[in-house]
Write an enzyme that holds these catalytic residues in place. Structure first.
Site, PDB file in Angstrom:
ATOM      1  N   HIS A  84       0.825  -1.217   0.000  1.00  0.00           N
ATOM      2  CA  HIS A  84       0.000   0.000   0.000  1.00  0.00           C
ATOM      3  C   HIS A  84       0.857   1.265   0.000  1.00  0.00           C
ATOM      4  O   HIS A  84       0.366   2.335  -0.323  1.00  0.00           O
ATOM      5  CB  HIS A  84      -1.044  -0.019   1.124  1.00  0.00           C
ATOM      6  CG  HIS A  84      -0.560   0.315   2.493  1.00  0.00           C
ATOM      7  ND1 HIS A  84      -0.263  -0.639   3.437  1.00  0.00           N
ATOM      8  CD2 HIS A  84      -0.322   1.503   3.095  1.00  0.00           C
ATOM      9  CE1 HIS A  84       0.121  -0.060   4.558  1.00  0.00           C
ATOM     10  NE2 HIS A  84       0.096   1.249   4.375  1.00  0.00           N
ATOM     11  N   ASP A 222       1.082  -7.654   2.235  1.00  0.00           N
ATOM     12  CA  ASP A 222       1.234  -6.217   1.981  1.00  0.00           C
ATOM     13  C   ASP A 222       2.705  -5.799   1.808  1.00  0.00           C
ATOM     14  O   ASP A 222       3.265  -5.134   2.664  1.00  0.00           O
ATOM     15  CB  ASP A 222       0.587  -5.445   3.138  1.00  0.00           C
ATOM     16  CG  ASP A 222       0.279  -4.006   2.777  1.00  0.00           C
ATOM     17  OD1 ASP A 222       0.813  -3.515   1.764  1.00  0.00           O
ATOM     18  OD2 ASP A 222      -0.487  -3.360   3.525  1.00  0.00           O
ATOM     19  N   SER A 590       3.979   2.202   8.440  1.00  0.00           N
ATOM     20  CA  SER A 590       3.762   1.245   7.373  1.00  0.00           C
ATOM     21  C   SER A 590       5.062   0.999   6.644  1.00  0.00           C
ATOM     22  O   SER A 590       5.748   1.938   6.263  1.00  0.00           O
ATOM     23  CB  SER A 590       2.735   1.764   6.384  1.00  0.00           C
ATOM     24  OG  SER A 590       1.471   1.420   6.811  1.00  0.00           O
TER      25      SER A 590
HETATM   26  N1  ARG Z   1      -4.624   0.392   7.415  1.00  0.00           N
HETATM   27  C1  ARG Z   1      -3.323   0.374   6.835  1.00  0.00           C
HETATM   28  C2  ARG Z   1      -2.693   1.755   6.948  1.00  0.00           C
HETATM   29  O1  ARG Z   1      -3.209   2.586   7.635  1.00  0.00           O
HETATM   30  C3  ARG Z   1      -3.373  -0.098   5.426  1.00  0.00           C
HETATM   31  C4  ARG Z   1      -3.940   0.867   4.463  1.00  0.00           C
HETATM   32  C5  ARG Z   1      -3.959   0.460   3.027  1.00  0.00           C
HETATM   33  N2  ARG Z   1      -4.923  -0.552   2.759  1.00  0.00           N
HETATM   34  C6  ARG Z   1      -6.205  -0.318   2.442  1.00  0.00           C
HETATM   35  N3  ARG Z   1      -6.980  -1.344   2.340  1.00  0.00           N
HETATM   36  N4  ARG Z   1      -6.703   0.868   2.235  1.00  0.00           N
HETATM   37  O2  ARG Z   1      -1.992   2.287   6.129  1.00  0.00           O
HETATM   38  N1  GLU Z   2      -1.141   1.338   7.585  1.00  0.00           N
HETATM   39  C1  GLU Z   2      -0.562   2.396   8.351  1.00  0.00           C
HETATM   40  C2  GLU Z   2       0.412   3.283   7.584  1.00  0.00           C
HETATM   41  O1  GLU Z   2       0.214   3.618   6.460  1.00  0.00           O
HETATM   42  C3  GLU Z   2       0.085   1.801   9.529  1.00  0.00           C
HETATM   43  C4  GLU Z   2      -0.960   1.349  10.382  1.00  0.00           C
HETATM   44  C5  GLU Z   2      -1.144   2.266  11.531  1.00  0.00           C
HETATM   45  O2  GLU Z   2      -1.691   3.362  11.398  1.00  0.00           O
HETATM   46  O3  GLU Z   2      -0.705   1.806  12.569  1.00  0.00           O
HETATM   47  O4  GLU Z   2       1.380   3.762   8.103  1.00  0.00           O
END
Ligand code: ARG
Ligand code: GLU
Length: 655
Positions: A84, A222, A590
């Site tokens: 991502h 991921d 991330s």
């Molecule tokens: N929750 C994770 C973060 O905050 C992954 C985000 C990307 N994935 C998604 N399904 N939108 O970045």
């Molecule tokens: N998916 C998140 C990011 O883009 C990390 C997850 C979080 O927020 O802990 O950094």
């Protein structure tokens, strides 16, 4: 006496720094934590984590792009980050004919690696406490805040200028910690030729999609792979076919020994932003106003996008990255709101503030929590309007373009934007008080019987669009943003004192500085959790779980046929995919490496669990878990799906 005892007991319960793994620590000061880390299982020294004299782990970690982390895994500049985090770059190289999002991408040799204009990575050269240099010449009795600020700015600029003198891609910044009680200089070297090497298909790299995002059990592969290129002197250079793979001072060894419950882990990366010490009134605002309203607005936007994306593969590609971005915060806020409520964080903070005030009575901190409350009470309505603009006005691409800002025409689909205009302008009109609207909006709105009619006029007439954009963006940037900034500055100033007060109030507590996208170390261990009565989540997920979720009818769970075939061959039931740990992380982490007690790579951090997303405001050691991708799944995918064994040959597998 009884009351005092009770108060002390309560305090102990609420706020003594848990054996807990709360905290994101500055690498340069890690010697202050090293005993605790070692007691919990860490086998290396502070110098192994951060050193300016020898290669250390910090030299293998980069800020990737503007808000992710990446790590070096070969001596030839090979870098791992999340799928991502690479997503928008993978998307930019994709078309209906070459759909790397859908099919994945694997460069078969160096010449096939794809350049990404604008993408940079930053290595930290050094960080140092520059508080006294930044405050040099400061006379508290004689200077007001503006003068202090001007002085801080001037002194910081001097430090920065001196730090980047050598050139060669050096960048520097001075960052305020603890709301300006401490200042640190960060010096980076920025590389700007970063190429895409590999990415699994989205059905692996984004497996579970928005359905599983922020959730456990999780099975998302991921990751994506890039390579840093440098000039012949190993220094940063603009993209050129003459560039050569960057030779890092340090690259991570990959561990195959995996993650078992209880194992020591640490995450080394760039967490973006936390607000762990804020007043209860901000938490209340987030929980009762900000989160619910933003969630509702985004629900509408997402429905509109989804409708059109479901109808056309081309539109799906155009909007996939935007959709993911909108959906990500949308879902996080939902978890955050729930978590804050469930854990009664507002009440806990209020109680804490009351104890603080009892302690502060008669001293210089007396009444400070009340002052914070009043400042928030003054800012809340304006802040609410500001967030409404962000979520409505700024979400309409037509207005954005008409304001002279860039929207990539390749990723623009007008029917989505027209419907978004109608829905978001309607919400803006109803939701925002008239005193926060430009006059033009109000008078113009009155000319049309409904929003659709106005939309037709705006989309048909470029000069109308321009006028509207000018009015809304003008109000936003010239009126609202400065007001918000002024009130926020006043709040930050008060926090500068409050933070000192907190440190005096709890002298034995270790206060870590809130995250601000600077390099940090968080440590903890592999552990499951119990989100609700009678439920316990184990900390490791496997390929078996992917097969259980697999369903060709459901977009988010439709895995590639090859993966089904591989599984059917047998022997892969226990192939680990993701795991949970107690490391304190946030957005920006991330792509961060998650390392074991020996400092070897066992995975890549990519998310947190739903029940723990309130950790940006309140870390609960029972519920807050970070989610990482097991590095062994990465190796498995590179080999079995990518058939890119030559990449594996470059990596160093430790044990
Ligand atoms: N929750 C994770 C973060 O905050 C992954 C985000 C990307 N994935 C998604 N399904 N939108 O970045
Ligand atoms: N998916 C998140 C990011 O883009 C990390 C997850 C979080 O927020 O802990 O950094």
């Amino acid at each position: 006496m009884k009351r005092i005892l009770l108060a002390v007991a309560l305090l102990a319960l609420l706020f003594i720094p848990a054996k807990a793994d709360e905290g994101m620590w500055l690498p340069a000061l890690i010697s202050q934590r090293i005993e605790d880390m070692q007691a919990k299982g860490f086998k290396l020294s502070s110098e192994d984590i951060y050193s300016v004299n020898q290669a250390s782990l910090k030299d293998a970690v980069v800020l990737f792009g503007s808000g992710c982390t990446g790590e070096l895994v070969s001596d030839e500049g090979l870098l791992l980050t999340n799928h991502h985090c690479g997503y928008s770059y993978i998307q930019k190289h994709s078309s209906v004919e070459h759909d790397y999002l859908k099919d994945g991408f694997w460069a078969l040799n160096r010449a096939q690696e794809l350049p990404n204009p604008g993408l940079t990575v930053r290595f930290l050269e050094r960080m140092e406490d520059v508080t006294s240099a930044v405050l040099k010449g400061y006379k508290p009795a004689k200077m007001n805040e503006q003068q202090r600020e001007a002085l801080v700015k001037k002194n910081s600029e001097k430090l920065i200028e001196a730090a980047v003198k050598e050139g060669n891609g050096l960048k520097a910044s001075v960052e305020a910690l603890y709301y300006g009680n401490q200042y640190f200089l960060f010096v980076f070297r920025e590389y700007r030729d970063v190429r895409l090497v590999g990415a699994p298909p989205s059905s692996i790299g984004k497996f579970g999609g928005e359905t599983d995002n922020w959730m456990w059990p999780r099975h998302t592969g991921d990751f994506s792979i890039f390579r840093i290129y440098a000039g012949a002197d190993n220094m940063p250079a603009d993209y050129s076919t003459d560039n050569v793979p960057y030779r890092p001072k340090k690259s991570l060894k990959i561990s195959r020994s995996g993650a078992q419950e209880g194992d020591f882990t640490f995450v080394y990366g760039c967490p973006g932003s936390t607000q762990e010490y804020v007043h209860s009134e901000l938490v209340r605002f987030v929980q009762d106003v900000s989160d619910p309203e933003k969630i509702a607005l985004r629900t509408t936007r997402l429905q509109i996008m989804k409708k059109y994306m479901d109808q056309s593969q081309a539109v799906r590609i155009q909007y996939s990255s935007k959709y993911a971005g909108v959906a990500n915060a949308w879902k996080k806020w939902q978890g955050e709101e729930k978590g804050l409520r469930k854990n009664k964080v507002v009440a806990a903070k209020q109680e804490y503030e009351q104890h603080f005030e009892e302690w502060a009575l008669g001293g210089r901190y007396e009444g400070i929590t009340g002052r914070l409350y009043n400042l928030y009470a003054a800012r809340n309505p304006i802040y609410r309007a500001y967030e409404y603009y962000n979520e409505t006005v700024l979400a309409v691409e037509k207005i954005r373009m008409a304001s002279g800002r860039n929207v990539d025409p390749k990723d623009y689909y007008q029917p989505i934007d027209e419907e978004t205009f109608v829905a978001m302008m309607e919400a803006f009109d109803k939701g925002v008080e008239d005193i926060y609207k430009p006059e033009y909006f109000i008078s113009q709105r009155a000319l049309y019987s409904d929003m659709t009619e106005w939309k037709d006029a705006v989309f048909a007439d470029e000069s109308q669009a321009k006028d509207l954009a000018e009015a809304l963006y003008g109000y936003y940037f010239n009126v609202l943003v400065p007001q918000v900034r002024e009130l926020s500055n006043a709040i930050t100033l008060t926090y500068r004192d409050y933070m000192q007060g907190l440190m005096e109030f709890e002298p034995s507590r270790d206060f870590f500085p809130d995250a601000n996208l600077t390099l940090r170390v968080a440590y903890g261990h592999v552990q499951g959790y119990s989100p609700a009565d009678a439920i316990y989540y184990q900390p490791v997920s496997t390929l078996k779980g992917i097969i259980e979720k697999d369903n060709p009818e459901i977009f988010d769970y439709n895995i590639p046929q090859t993966l089904r075939d591989i599984y059917a061959r047998g022997g892969y039931e226990n192939q680990p995919v993701c795991f949970l740990a107690t490391n304190h992380t946030t957005g920006g982490n991330s792509g961060s490496p998650i390392l074991n007690a020996n400092g070897n790579l066992i995975g890549i951090n990519f998310d947190r669990v739903w029940e723990g997303t309130m950790s940006d405001l309140f870390f609960d050691p029972q519920l807050c878990r970070n989610i990482s991708l097991d590095v062994r799944y990465i190796l498995f995918i590179i080999k079995e799906i990518g058939h890119a064994n030559y990449l594996l040959d470059e990596m160093q597998v430790a044990d």
